[in-house]
Design a protein around this motif. Structure first.
Motif, short mmCIF file in Angstrom:
data_model
loop_
_atom_site.label_atom_id
_atom_site.label_comp_id
_atom_site.label_asym_id
_atom_site.label_seq_id
_atom_site.Cartn_x
_atom_site.Cartn_y
_atom_site.Cartn_z
N LEU A 10 0.83 -1.20 0.00
CA LEU A 10 0.00 0.00 0.00
C LEU A 10 0.87 1.26 0.00
CD1 LEU A 10 -2.80 -1.03 2.53
CD2 LEU A 10 -3.00 -0.84 0.04
N TYR A 11 1.98 1.19 0.72
CA TYR A 11 2.88 2.33 0.77
C TYR A 11 3.41 2.66 -0.63
CZ TYR A 11 7.23 4.91 1.35
OH TYR A 11 8.24 5.82 1.21
N GLU A 12 3.86 1.65 -1.34
CA GLU A 12 4.42 1.89 -2.67
C GLU A 12 3.37 2.43 -3.64
OE1 GLU A 12 7.44 1.91 -3.60
OE2 GLU A 12 8.23 1.18 -1.69
N LYS A 13 2.13 1.99 -3.49
CA LYS A 13 1.08 2.40 -4.43
C LYS A 13 0.44 3.73 -4.04
CE LYS A 13 -3.08 0.84 -6.80
NZ LYS A 13 -4.02 -0.30 -7.04
N LEU A 14 0.13 3.89 -2.76
CA LEU A 14 -0.70 5.02 -2.33
C LEU A 14 0.09 6.19 -1.73
CD1 LEU A 14 -3.65 3.05 -0.67
CD2 LEU A 14 -3.44 3.85 -3.04
N VAL A 15 1.33 5.92 -1.33
CA VAL A 15 2.13 6.98 -0.72
C VAL A 15 3.33 7.30 -1.60
CG1 VAL A 15 3.42 7.71 1.32
CG2 VAL A 15 1.37 6.31 1.59
N ASN A 16 4.28 6.40 -1.67
CA ASN A 16 5.49 6.66 -2.44
C ASN A 16 5.21 6.82 -3.92
OD1 ASN A 16 8.36 6.96 -2.50
ND2 ASN A 16 8.50 4.91 -3.40
N CYS A 41 -1.05 15.97 -3.16
CA CYS A 41 -1.06 16.11 -1.70
C CYS A 41 -2.50 15.99 -1.24
CB CYS A 41 -0.49 17.46 -1.34
SG CYS A 41 -0.34 17.80 0.41
N VAL A 42 -2.81 14.99 -0.39
CA VAL A 42 -4.20 14.75 0.00
C VAL A 42 -4.35 14.67 1.51
CG1 VAL A 42 -4.70 13.53 -2.14
CG2 VAL A 42 -3.97 12.22 -0.12
N GLN A 43 -5.58 14.87 1.97
CA GLN A 43 -5.91 14.76 3.38
C GLN A 43 -5.86 13.28 3.81
OE1 GLN A 43 -6.70 17.29 5.44
NE2 GLN A 43 -6.87 18.97 3.94
N LEU A 44 -5.73 13.06 5.13
CA LEU A 44 -5.72 11.68 5.65
C LEU A 44 -7.03 10.97 5.32
CD1 LEU A 44 -4.00 11.89 9.15
CD2 LEU A 44 -2.98 11.69 6.88
N SER A 45 -8.13 11.71 5.28
CA SER A 45 -9.42 11.08 4.98
C SER A 45 -9.43 10.49 3.58
CB SER A 45 -10.55 12.11 5.12
OG SER A 45 -10.33 13.21 4.25
N VAL A 46 -8.72 11.13 2.65
CA VAL A 46 -8.64 10.61 1.29
C VAL A 46 -7.81 9.33 1.27
CG1 VAL A 46 -7.79 11.07 -1.06
CG2 VAL A 46 -8.95 12.88 0.25
N VAL A 103 -8.86 -6.07 -3.26
CA VAL A 103 -8.08 -7.29 -3.04
C VAL A 103 -8.99 -8.43 -2.58
CG1 VAL A 103 -6.30 -8.33 -1.60
CG2 VAL A 103 -5.93 -6.06 -2.60
N ALA A 104 -9.89 -8.11 -1.66
CA ALA A 104 -10.79 -9.15 -1.14
C ALA A 104 -11.70 -9.67 -2.24
CB ALA A 104 -11.63 -8.54 0.00
N GLU A 105 -12.16 -8.77 -3.11
CA GLU A 105 -13.04 -9.18 -4.21
C GLU A 105 -12.29 -10.09 -5.18
OE1 GLU A 105 -16.42 -9.54 -6.45
OE2 GLU A 105 -16.20 -8.59 -4.46
N SER A 106 -11.03 -9.76 -5.43
CA SER A 106 -10.24 -10.57 -6.37
C SER A 106 -9.95 -11.96 -5.82
CB SER A 106 -8.90 -9.87 -6.67
OG SER A 106 -9.13 -8.61 -7.27
N ALA A 107 -9.91 -12.05 -4.49
CA ALA A 107 -9.60 -13.35 -3.87
C ALA A 107 -10.78 -14.31 -3.85
CB ALA A 107 -9.11 -13.11 -2.44
N ARG A 108 -11.96 -13.81 -4.16
CA ARG A 108 -13.15 -14.68 -4.14
C ARG A 108 -13.21 -15.61 -5.35
NH1 ARG A 108 -17.52 -10.00 -2.47
NH2 ARG A 108 -16.84 -9.78 -0.31
N VAL A 117 -9.17 1.69 2.12
CA VAL A 117 -10.37 0.85 2.22
C VAL A 117 -10.76 0.31 0.85
CG1 VAL A 117 -12.85 0.87 2.72
CG2 VAL A 117 -11.24 1.99 4.29
N ALA A 118 -10.70 1.16 -0.18
CA ALA A 118 -11.06 0.72 -1.54
C ALA A 118 -10.08 -0.32 -2.05
CB ALA A 118 -11.09 1.92 -2.48
#
Length: 395
Positions: free
Chosen positions: A360-366, A373-378, A390-395, A384-385
């Protein structure tokens, strides 16, 4: 009240010139009604004087001065005049005499005498004496000698100007770094010298410009040298690079009153709201990195800083944002680290493995684009999305 050294701090008078010197900058013009609204907001902060304008310069300044002088209840109404009888008479007609602080500009440098006015020193002193004497005879209670370009005037000219003004009835002496050309050492020494010439019955005010970014430093040097009053504007608005910023002086004295042996009565919490009203009135964009009032003055994206802030804001927040009507912001950009990601995930009640944190760090942060530049809520919504995907793909 005493400070940490046992001294009683001197109370510094705050003279706000936002509506006069602040308005003199390009695109900063304000209507009389707007000035009235802002004057009342500025007064409510607890300043000692609100400068309404330069009445002799325009009918609008006369109207604004009349409105403001009638409305102020705690602060003095201030005006600016040249050393000319007509200017003084216009200012008194507009502001009256009750609680009126009338400033008379004196030509205080040889450069201005020769190249601006084209007059001799003796002529300038006669004009000054006549104007101040007239103001005194009309019953103006507070009369300020405003020495323009003081920092480039000779000691002989400055002393003669001060002595002439005091003899004519001035109650306050003003030292101006009109061109913003002084260093703190130079300006402090000048103020200390003028203070020696000024009797205890007369106060001393200073007016600094920010051409070299030294307006605050010069103003604080003046306070250390004995100045009783400082002339300031909210946000530092004003001619050229602006004036000393009210919030910076007030904020610094709120935190460092023991260092300077001085304090003010201005309410820090309401200043940003009034500054925002001024910006709206003159169409001024909010700067991103200005001290105290900048968009990101209390924001950080750096991972190392955020890690400390999440443990205790004191680690990277000496100035308390709430004290100035602001809030802390932790924002997410590619400079942020894993600590903020873990923090947001915990808020979302997600228990992530280290491998998931790394992904998640590599994709959403780094992986964020430069400048993104986004708020923590974003970030929370993105995490969550991503986990739902990931959970949907695992089904």
């Amino acid at each position: 009240m005493t400070d940490s050294t046992g001294r009683t701090p001197r109370r510094i008078s705050i003279f706000d010139t936002t509506l006069r010197d602040g308005e003199q900058a390009p695109r900063n013009a304000m209507s009389p009604q707007t000035k009235l609204d802002l004057a009342l907001r500025i007064e409510a902060l607890g300043v000692d004087a609100v400068e309404a304008g330069f009445p002799a310069s325009s009918a609008k300044d006369v109207e604004a001065t009349r409105l403001i002088s009638a409305a102020l209840t705690t602060a003095r109404v201030a005006t600016l005049c040249r050393a000319a009888r007509g200017d003084v008479e216009t200012a008194v007609e507009a502001a009256g005499t009750r609680n009126h602080q009338l400033q008379v500009i004196a030509t205080a440098s040889e450069i201005h005498l020769e190249h601006k006015r084209g007059i001799t020193r003796d002529t300038a002193l006669r004009e000054l004496h006549d104007a101040i004497s007239l103001a005194s005879s009309l019953g103006v209670p507070f009369i300020t000698l405003a020495m323009e370009d003081s920092s480039r005037g000779s000691i002989d000219l400055l002393r003669a100007t001060v002595e002439t003004a005091l003899e004519a009835g001035a109650t306050q002496i003003g030292v101006g770094d009109t061109m913003g050309c002084s260093t703190p050492g130079e300006f402090g020494e000048l103020v200390a010298t003028v203070r020696e010439w000024t009797p205890a019955s007369a106060s001393l005010t200073v007016h600094c410009h920010n051409d070299f970014g030294l307006a605050l430093a010069n103003t604080m040097a003046a306070i250390e040298a004995g100045a009783d009053e400082v002339q300031v504007t909210l946000g530092g608005v004003g001619e050229r690079a602006g004036n000393t910023a009210l919030e910076e002086v007030v904020g610094l004295l709120a935190y460092k009153s023991d260092v300077y042996g001085a304090t003010t009565d201005v309410k820090t919490e309401g200043m940003y709201e009034v500054y925002s009203a001024i910006r709206a009135a003159i169409g001024l964009e909010e700067p991103r990195n200005k001290a105290l009032f900048g968009t990101y003055a209390f924001a950080t994206v750096a991972g190392m800083h955020q890690q400390g802030m999440l443990q205790n804001p004191l680690t990277y927040e000496y100035v308390e944002p709430g004290r100035f009507g602001r809030e802390s912001q932790l924002l997410v950009a590619r400079h942020s680290g894993r600590a903020v990601l873990r923090h947001v995930a915990a808020q979302a009640q997600l228990d992530l493995s280290e491998d998931t944190v790394d992904r998640l760090y590599e994709k959403l942060v780094n992986g964020r684009a430069d400048g993104d530049c986004v708020q923590l809520s974003v970030l929370r919504e993105e995490i969550v999305a991503e986990m739902a995907s990931v959970a949907e793909s695992a089904r």
